[in-house]
Scaffold this active site. Structure first.
Site, PDB file in Angstrom:
ATOM      1  N   ASN A   4      72.137  46.998  16.935  1.00  0.00           N
ATOM      2  CA  ASN A   4      71.520  48.325  16.884  1.00  0.00           C
ATOM      3  C   ASN A   4      70.560  48.520  18.052  1.00  0.00           C
ATOM      4  O   ASN A   4      69.780  49.462  18.066  1.00  0.00           O
ATOM      5  CB  ASN A   4      70.753  48.504  15.570  1.00  0.00           C
ATOM      6  CG  ASN A   4      71.688  48.498  14.384  1.00  0.00           C
ATOM      7  OD1 ASN A   4      72.784  49.049  14.452  1.00  0.00           O
ATOM      8  ND2 ASN A   4      71.282  47.841  13.307  1.00  0.00           N
ATOM      9  N   ALA A  33      69.704  49.658  21.551  1.00  0.00           N
ATOM     10  CA  ALA A  33      70.285  50.588  22.528  1.00  0.00           C
ATOM     11  C   ALA A  33      70.392  49.947  23.916  1.00  0.00           C
ATOM     12  O   ALA A  33      71.364  50.201  24.643  1.00  0.00           O
ATOM     13  CB  ALA A  33      69.440  51.851  22.601  1.00  0.00           C
ATOM     14  N   ASP A  85      72.780  37.571  19.621  1.00  0.00           N
ATOM     15  CA  ASP A  85      71.397  37.255  19.250  1.00  0.00           C
ATOM     16  C   ASP A  85      70.757  36.655  20.492  1.00  0.00           C
ATOM     17  O   ASP A  85      71.292  35.727  21.108  1.00  0.00           O
ATOM     18  CB  ASP A  85      71.318  36.293  18.067  1.00  0.00           C
ATOM     19  CG  ASP A  85      69.935  36.382  17.423  1.00  0.00           C
ATOM     20  OD1 ASP A  85      69.509  37.498  17.062  1.00  0.00           O
ATOM     21  OD2 ASP A  85      69.242  35.342  17.308  1.00  0.00           O
TER      22      ASP A  85
HETATM   23  O1  LIG Z   1      69.797  42.390  16.347  1.00  0.00           O
HETATM   24  P1  LIG Z   1      70.228  43.569  17.173  1.00  0.00           P
HETATM   25  O2  LIG Z   1      70.608  44.752  16.349  1.00  0.00           O
HETATM   26  O3  LIG Z   1      71.279  43.217  18.201  1.00  0.00           O
HETATM   27  O4  LIG Z   1      68.974  44.083  18.039  1.00  0.00           O
HETATM   28  P2  LIG Z   1      67.565  43.319  18.253  1.00  0.00           P
HETATM   29  O5  LIG Z   1      66.778  44.108  19.212  1.00  0.00           O
HETATM   30  O6  LIG Z   1      66.949  43.013  16.923  1.00  0.00           O
HETATM   31  O7  LIG Z   1      68.028  41.994  18.971  1.00  0.00           O
HETATM   32  P3  LIG Z   1      67.691  40.475  18.646  1.00  0.00           P
HETATM   33  O8  LIG Z   1      67.530  40.270  17.208  1.00  0.00           O
HETATM   34  O9  LIG Z   1      68.764  39.662  19.335  1.00  0.00           O
HETATM   35  O10 LIG Z   1      66.312  40.240  19.374  1.00  0.00           O
HETATM   36  C1  LIG Z   1      66.314  40.104  20.770  1.00  0.00           C
HETATM   37  C2  LIG Z   1      64.938  40.323  21.358  1.00  0.00           C
HETATM   38  O11 LIG Z   1      64.906  39.774  22.679  1.00  0.00           O
HETATM   39  C3  LIG Z   1      64.728  40.797  23.626  1.00  0.00           C
HETATM   40  N1  LIG Z   1      65.777  40.684  24.654  1.00  0.00           N
HETATM   41  C4  LIG Z   1      67.061  40.273  24.493  1.00  0.00           C
HETATM   42  N2  LIG Z   1      67.764  40.437  25.619  1.00  0.00           N
HETATM   43  C5  LIG Z   1      66.912  40.976  26.510  1.00  0.00           C
HETATM   44  C6  LIG Z   1      67.046  41.402  27.844  1.00  0.00           C
HETATM   45  O12 LIG Z   1      68.203  41.378  28.472  1.00  0.00           O
HETATM   46  N3  LIG Z   1      65.965  41.898  28.447  1.00  0.00           N
HETATM   47  C7  LIG Z   1      64.800  41.999  27.812  1.00  0.00           C
HETATM   48  N4  LIG Z   1      64.582  41.647  26.548  1.00  0.00           N
HETATM   49  C8  LIG Z   1      65.635  41.130  25.895  1.00  0.00           C
HETATM   50  C9  LIG Z   1      64.944  42.128  22.910  1.00  0.00           C
HETATM   51  O13 LIG Z   1      64.153  43.139  23.407  1.00  0.00           O
HETATM   52  C10 LIG Z   1      64.596  41.801  21.489  1.00  0.00           C
HETATM   53  O14 LIG Z   1      63.214  41.963  21.323  1.00  0.00           O
HETATM   54 MG   LIG Z   2      67.826  41.749  15.619  1.00  0.00          MG
END
Ligand SMILES: O=P(O)(O)OP(=O)(O)OP(=O)(O)OC[C@H]1O[C@@H](n2cnc3c(O)ncnc32)[C@H](O)[C@@H]1O
Ligand SMILES: [Mg+2]
EC number: 3.6.1.66
Length: 204
Positions: free
Chosen positions: A10, A12, A70
């Site tokens: 979820n 974006a 994740d």
């Molecule tokens: O679980 P979903 O629905 O995919 O969405 P989420 O935002 O909760 O995603 P995660 O549980 O995987 O948490 C990942 C965290 O790490 C950060 N993150 C992951 N990839 C990133 C990137 O490419 N650049 C900056 N921050 C990132 C992101 O902003 C989230 O705070």
């Molecule tokens: Mg998440």
């Protein structure tokens, strides 16, 4: 005929990156919001467990194959935190500004050499909800934590993540560049190579 896969996320920012990365691969990737999939509880203790929980949840709700991501940031000075708790580091889920402020505060006064950090991206692909062999891919992006935010692109921790190979923050990189070198790009390249191999092994 293109293959439809549900993207079990979820976020974006992630969805945009997936669309750009998978755009011309002949794979039709639809976000789980299009199927009103309820968010999975991320109760795992590792990126791998959480990625599988999210993919399984999306398969169960849609009956379609699903891909989950994740991801998070591991900071050495903080013994690996925020790690799997990256999205909720400062409390509220997904409050990027608060997360970045807290991270900068926790590293206040810490010298550059001790500010090493890396992004992890674990992808889990499941063909169906009972798939006994989820395919798991892992990409890592090394860098360090800046002393203040820089740049407007990207999402999440990108403004505080310094990328040595580009000598700027991840949020200063054009999206085309981030999508070549990031943790997510690396994991997706592995997934695409594996999909191609499966196609060769099982053409029918
Ligand atoms: O679980 P979903 O629905 O995919 O969405 P989420 O935002 O909760 O995603 P995660 O549980 O995987 O948490 C990942 C965290 O790490 C950060 N993150 C992951 N990839 C990133 C990137 O490419 N650049 C900056 N921050 C990132 C992101 O902003 C989230 O705070
Ligand atoms: Mg998440």
């Amino acid at each position: 005929m293109s293959k439809t896969i549900v993207l079990a996320s979820n976020n974006a920012g992630k969805i945009k990156e997936f669309n750009a990365l998978l755009g011309d691969m002949g794979i039709d990737v639809k976000p789980q919001s299009e199927f009103n999939v309820e968010e999975a509880e991320e109760t795992g203790l590792s990126f791998i467990e959480n990625a599988i929980l999210k993919a399984r949840n999306a398969c169960a709700h849609t009956g379609l194959p699903a891909l989950a991501d994740d991801s998070g940031i591991e900071v050495d000075y903080l013994d690996g935190a925020p790690g799997i708790y990256s999205a909720r580091f400062a409390g509220d889920h997904g409050n990027n500004e608060a997360n970045n402020t807290l991270l900068l505060d926790k590293l206040d006064g810490v010298p550059e050499l001790k500010r090493s950090a890396r992004f992890h991206c674990v992808l889990a692909y499941m063909r169906h909800k009972e798939d006994p062999t989820p395919q798991v891919f892992h990409g890592v992006w090394e860098g360090r934590i800046l002393t203040s935010t820089e740049g407007q692109e990207g999402f999440g921790y990108d403004p505080v993540f310094y990328v040595p190979e580009c000598a700027c923050s991840a949020a200063s990189l054009p999206k085309e560049v981030k999508n070549q070198i990031s943790h997510r790009a690396k994991a997706l390249k592995q997934l695409l190579a594996s999909f191609q191999q499966t196609q060769q092994d099982r053409p029918f």
